[in-house]
Design an enzyme around this catalytic site. Structure first.
Site, mmCIF file in Angstrom:
data_model
loop_
_atom_site.group_PDB
_atom_site.id
_atom_site.type_symbol
_atom_site.label_atom_id
_atom_site.label_comp_id
_atom_site.label_asym_id
_atom_site.label_seq_id
_atom_site.Cartn_x
_atom_site.Cartn_y
_atom_site.Cartn_z
ATOM 1 N N ASP A 122 0.865 -1.174 0.000
ATOM 2 C CA ASP A 122 0.000 0.000 0.000
ATOM 3 C C ASP A 122 0.908 1.233 0.000
ATOM 4 O O ASP A 122 2.100 1.141 0.322
ATOM 5 C CB ASP A 122 -0.888 -0.038 1.249
ATOM 6 C CG ASP A 122 -1.694 1.223 1.429
ATOM 7 O OD1 ASP A 122 -2.359 1.640 0.466
ATOM 8 O OD2 ASP A 122 -1.642 1.803 2.532
ATOM 9 N N ASP A 157 -0.211 5.114 0.933
ATOM 10 C CA ASP A 157 -0.468 6.071 2.013
ATOM 11 C C ASP A 157 -0.475 5.367 3.363
ATOM 12 O O ASP A 157 -1.218 4.406 3.573
ATOM 13 C CB ASP A 157 -1.800 6.782 1.784
ATOM 14 C CG ASP A 157 -1.806 7.583 0.497
ATOM 15 O OD1 ASP A 157 -1.387 8.738 0.525
ATOM 16 O OD2 ASP A 157 -2.216 7.030 -0.544
ATOM 17 N N GLY A 208 -5.499 2.410 -3.354
ATOM 18 C CA GLY A 208 -6.773 2.929 -3.811
ATOM 19 C C GLY A 208 -6.604 4.137 -4.707
ATOM 20 O O GLY A 208 -7.565 4.604 -5.327
ATOM 21 N N ASP A 216 -1.922 -0.759 5.991
ATOM 22 C CA ASP A 216 -2.277 -0.089 7.256
ATOM 23 C C ASP A 216 -3.763 0.207 7.386
ATOM 24 O O ASP A 216 -4.226 0.568 8.463
ATOM 25 C CB ASP A 216 -1.516 1.233 7.388
ATOM 26 C CG ASP A 216 -2.101 2.322 6.483
ATOM 27 O OD1 ASP A 216 -2.149 2.114 5.251
ATOM 28 O OD2 ASP A 216 -2.531 3.355 7.012
ATOM 29 N N ASN A 260 -8.923 -1.124 3.682
ATOM 30 C CA ASN A 260 -8.952 -1.609 2.303
ATOM 31 C C ASN A 260 -7.755 -2.494 1.972
ATOM 32 O O ASN A 260 -7.597 -2.941 0.834
ATOM 33 C CB ASN A 260 -9.048 -0.444 1.312
ATOM 34 C CG ASN A 260 -7.861 0.492 1.391
ATOM 35 O OD1 ASN A 260 -7.178 0.586 2.408
ATOM 36 N ND2 ASN A 260 -7.604 1.210 0.321
#
Length: 296
Positions: free
Chosen positions: A40, A42, A76, A247, A250
């Protein structure tokens, strides 16, 4: 105890306990076994100021290539924003963008979701019932904000995460292949609207959230894990040969899917519960710290 072993945590009897990971567990055999690493962005790969140690990462990436392991950016966020984080070498990476709705294997586009027009219009109508929902429509070519429904300030903030972003007079008139919606709500109302949209949009789209006021409305069955599965099948590997770092909420499907799963120290408890291990926070370059140990 090393810096790495200080932070790596495993679960026992539904409780977290700190354990020291032997070098043989994080190097050698594990390195040879892992063929895909998904991260991921962010709150995971980048620090809060949206930076990362480029030189350190490129050294690790070289080691991964030598071990026959692919690096996958799983976020995302929009593909065009994600690739700009890796200027000059993004074609060496693979991407699961838009929470699984856009999948790219280096230079080759593998998959794009295609939300039916009737579903798009239905979601727009529902969101319009709640003026607090600041809606963003996400397409293959660009993302879109509607004049009169969001401010210029919101547009500029959204542009940080969607580098291709356009104004439109009406979201329903956009001519693009639609991947998902990305509405924003007040942070303290994130889960109020998440629950509400789950009920109002059931059977049409599936809400997912990383918290902090951000909610994605995606096609049923379309998430980061589904995107990884497409790459896993394409490359002829198994989920047990995959490692994932995340984290947010999602990331949970992805953490459950991969044989080696790491939640960041800054992750929420439900994310830590979904992962096998906890590594240092994004501010401490936890992903790079861990990968350096795996790919020694």
């Amino acid at each position: 105890m090393t810096c790495f072993s200080k932070y790596v945590i495993t679960k026992s009897r539904n409780m977290f306990k700190q354990v020291e990971i032997l070098e043989s567990q994080v190097g050698g055999n594990m390195k040879n076994n892992i063929k895909l690493v998904a991260v991921d962005i962010d709150g995971t790969f980048v620090r809060s100021d949206y930076t990362y140690d480029i030189t350190r990462f490129q050294t690790i990436l070289s080691r991964m290539k030598d071990a026959g392991c692919n690096f996958v950016v799983a976020s995302g966020n929009q593909y065009y924003q994600l690739r700009d984080l890796f200027p000059g070498y993004y074609d060496e990476l693979s991407f699961v963008a838009e929470n699984g709705a856009f999948v790219k294997d280096r230079k080759e586009l593998v998959f794009t979701a295609n939300m039916p027009k009737e579903t798009v219009d239905f979601v727009i109508d529902i969101c319009r019932e709640y003026p607090e929902i600041l809606n963003v429509l996400c397409g293959v070519d660009s993302a879109y904000c509607q004049h009169g429904t969001v401010s210029q300030e919101f547009f500029e903030l959204t542009n940080i995460y969607y580098h291709r972003l356009k104004w439109t007079d009406d979201l329903k008139t956009v001519k693009d292949q639609i991947l998902k919606f990305a509405p924003t709500v007040l942070e303290e109302k994130t889960y109020f609207y998440y629950d509400l949209l789950c009920k109002r949009l059931k059977g049409k789209v599936e809400p997912t959230t990383s918290g902090h006021g951000s909610i994605d409305l995606i096609m049923p069955g379309c998430h980061k894990a589904s995107g990884l599965k497409r790459l896993v099948e394409r490359w002829g590997i198994t989920p047990e040969q995959c490692a994932a770092f995340g984290d947010g909420g999602n990331d949970i499907e992805m953490l459950n899917y991969c044989g080696h799963s790491y939640a960041m120290e800054n992750a929420s408890e439900n994310v830590k519960n979904a992962a096998k291990y906890v590594c240092p926070s994004n501010e401490e370059d936890g992903v790079l710290v861990t990968l350096e140990k795996i790919f020694t």
